[in-house]
Design a protein around this motif. Structure first.
Motif, PDB file in Angstrom:
ATOM      1  N   ILE A 148     -11.053   9.954  34.244  1.00 48.15           N
ATOM      2  CA  ILE A 148      -9.491   9.925  34.207  1.00 48.15           C
ATOM      3  C   ILE A 148      -8.981   9.490  35.425  1.00 48.15           C
ATOM      4  O   ILE A 148      -7.934   8.723  35.482  1.00 48.15           O
ATOM      5  CB  ILE A 148      -9.087  11.616  33.767  1.00 48.15           C
ATOM      6  N   ASP A 149      -9.498   9.868  36.493  1.00 44.64           N
ATOM      7  CA  ASP A 149      -8.866   9.491  37.820  1.00 44.64           C
ATOM      8  C   ASP A 149      -8.898   8.043  37.921  1.00 44.64           C
ATOM      9  O   ASP A 149      -8.080   7.279  38.512  1.00 44.64           O
ATOM     10  CB  ASP A 149      -9.629  10.161  39.119  1.00 44.64           C
ATOM     11  N   GLN A 150     -10.080   7.408  37.349  1.00 46.16           N
ATOM     12  CA  GLN A 150     -10.430   6.088  37.697  1.00 46.16           C
ATOM     13  C   GLN A 150      -9.565   5.233  36.524  1.00 46.16           C
ATOM     14  O   GLN A 150      -8.901   4.186  37.012  1.00 46.16           O
ATOM     15  CB  GLN A 150     -12.226   5.682  37.537  1.00 46.16           C
ATOM     16  N   GLN A 155      -4.747   5.697  29.713  1.00 41.46           N
ATOM     17  CA  GLN A 155      -5.616   4.942  28.880  1.00 41.46           C
ATOM     18  C   GLN A 155      -6.796   6.002  28.365  1.00 41.46           C
ATOM     19  O   GLN A 155      -7.368   5.766  27.388  1.00 41.46           O
ATOM     20  CB  GLN A 155      -6.540   3.981  29.886  1.00 41.46           C
ATOM     21  N   ALA A 156      -7.003   7.131  29.199  1.00 44.84           N
ATOM     22  CA  ALA A 156      -7.993   8.238  28.641  1.00 44.84           C
ATOM     23  C   ALA A 156      -7.330   8.628  27.412  1.00 44.84           C
ATOM     24  O   ALA A 156      -8.256   8.939  26.614  1.00 44.84           O
ATOM     25  CB  ALA A 156      -8.051   9.106  29.848  1.00 44.84           C
ATOM     26  N   GLU A 157      -6.164   8.819  27.080  1.00 39.18           N
ATOM     27  CA  GLU A 157      -5.463   9.416  26.268  1.00 39.18           C
ATOM     28  C   GLU A 157      -5.503   8.510  24.900  1.00 39.18           C
ATOM     29  O   GLU A 157      -6.114   8.906  23.911  1.00 39.18           O
ATOM     30  CB  GLU A 157      -4.370  10.173  26.235  1.00 39.18           C
ATOM     31  N   ASP A 158      -5.495   7.271  25.261  1.00 40.47           N
ATOM     32  CA  ASP A 158      -5.718   6.142  24.479  1.00 40.47           C
ATOM     33  C   ASP A 158      -7.122   6.224  23.849  1.00 40.47           C
ATOM     34  O   ASP A 158      -7.404   5.833  22.645  1.00 40.47           O
ATOM     35  CB  ASP A 158      -5.246   4.817  24.958  1.00 40.47           C
ATOM     36  N   LEU A 159      -8.145   6.349  24.613  1.00 42.27           N
ATOM     37  CA  LEU A 159      -9.362   6.075  24.278  1.00 42.27           C
ATOM     38  C   LEU A 159     -10.026   7.394  23.703  1.00 42.27           C
ATOM     39  O   LEU A 159     -10.833   7.448  22.942  1.00 42.27           O
ATOM     40  CB  LEU A 159     -10.328   5.653  25.592  1.00 42.27           C
ATOM     41  N   ALA A 160      -9.454   8.634  23.994  1.00 44.13           N
ATOM     42  CA  ALA A 160      -9.885   9.786  23.382  1.00 44.13           C
ATOM     43  C   ALA A 160      -8.773  10.834  23.150  1.00 44.13           C
ATOM     44  O   ALA A 160      -8.671  11.951  24.094  1.00 44.13           O
ATOM     45  CB  ALA A 160     -11.079  10.549  24.438  1.00 44.13           C
ATOM     46  N   ARG A 161      -8.265  10.496  22.302  1.00 39.95           N
ATOM     47  CA  ARG A 161      -6.955  11.447  22.011  1.00 39.95           C
ATOM     48  C   ARG A 161      -7.498  12.683  21.241  1.00 39.95           C
ATOM     49  O   ARG A 161      -7.976  12.761  20.137  1.00 39.95           O
ATOM     50  CB  ARG A 161      -5.885  10.948  21.077  1.00 39.95           C
ATOM     51  N   ALA A 162      -7.016  13.975  21.884  1.00 36.38           N
ATOM     52  CA  ALA A 162      -7.397  14.946  21.258  1.00 36.38           C
ATOM     53  C   ALA A 162      -6.574  15.411  20.003  1.00 36.38           C
ATOM     54  O   ALA A 162      -5.327  14.778  19.909  1.00 36.38           O
ATOM     55  CB  ALA A 162      -6.931  16.146  22.284  1.00 36.38           C
ATOM     56  N   GLU A 163      -6.897  16.082  18.978  1.00 40.54           N
ATOM     57  CA  GLU A 163      -6.073  16.616  17.906  1.00 40.54           C
ATOM     58  C   GLU A 163      -4.818  17.235  18.529  1.00 40.54           C
ATOM     59  O   GLU A 163      -5.088  18.082  19.361  1.00 40.54           O
ATOM     60  CB  GLU A 163      -7.138  17.475  17.230  1.00 40.54           C
ATOM     61  N   GLY A 164      -3.725  17.039  18.163  1.00 44.81           N
ATOM     62  CA  GLY A 164      -2.549  17.541  18.648  1.00 44.81           C
ATOM     63  C   GLY A 164      -2.055  16.841  19.925  1.00 44.81           C
ATOM     64  O   GLY A 164      -1.074  17.534  20.579  1.00 44.81           O
ATOM     65  N   GLY A 165      -2.675  15.868  20.377  1.00 43.97           N
ATOM     66  CA  GLY A 165      -2.334  15.259  21.682  1.00 43.97           C
ATOM     67  C   GLY A 165      -2.962  15.383  22.767  1.00 43.97           C
ATOM     68  O   GLY A 165      -3.765  16.493  23.006  1.00 43.97           O
TER      69      GLY A 165
END
Length: 105
Positions: A10-12, A17-27
């Motif tokens: 996430i830092d890198q 982008q981290a959320e775009d790649l691995a979106r949790a259910e509910g955001g």
């Protein structure tokens, strides 16, 4: 053990982008998905290096994140940033194995 953690990824790459790649259910970010991708990416690195070679921790982390990012961006075109970075990482790992980088033990 993975060469990078979800928080390092996430830092890198940044939270967006981290959320775009691995979106949790509910955001938000699905850190478990990042962790799984990083574990898989570490396996890819180990597959190339086969325990015969070691990378400096910062290099291993960087390349692990690149591989994981590419895997999570499954629809990314090979000519896009993720694809180019992934291809560069694979070329680097092959060069390590071939003795062309100075990274070998």
């Amino acid at each position: 053990m993975a060469y990078a953690t979800a928080s390092e990824m996430i830092d890198q790459i940044g939270e967006n982008q981290a959320e775009d790649l691995a979106r949790a259910e509910g955001g938000g970010i699905d850190e478990a998905a990042l962790t799984a991708a990083l574990a898989d990416a570490s396996g890819v690195i180990d597959g190339y290096l086969g325990g015969r070679y070691a990378l400096a921790a910062d290099l291993a982390r960087q390349h692990c994140i690149i591989i994981a990012r590419y895997a999570l961006a499954s629809g990314a075109p090979p000519e896009g940033r993720e694809g180019r970075d992934y291809q560069d990482t694979v070329a680097f790992l092959r060069a390590v194995v071939a003795g062309k980088t100075g990274q070998q033990d």
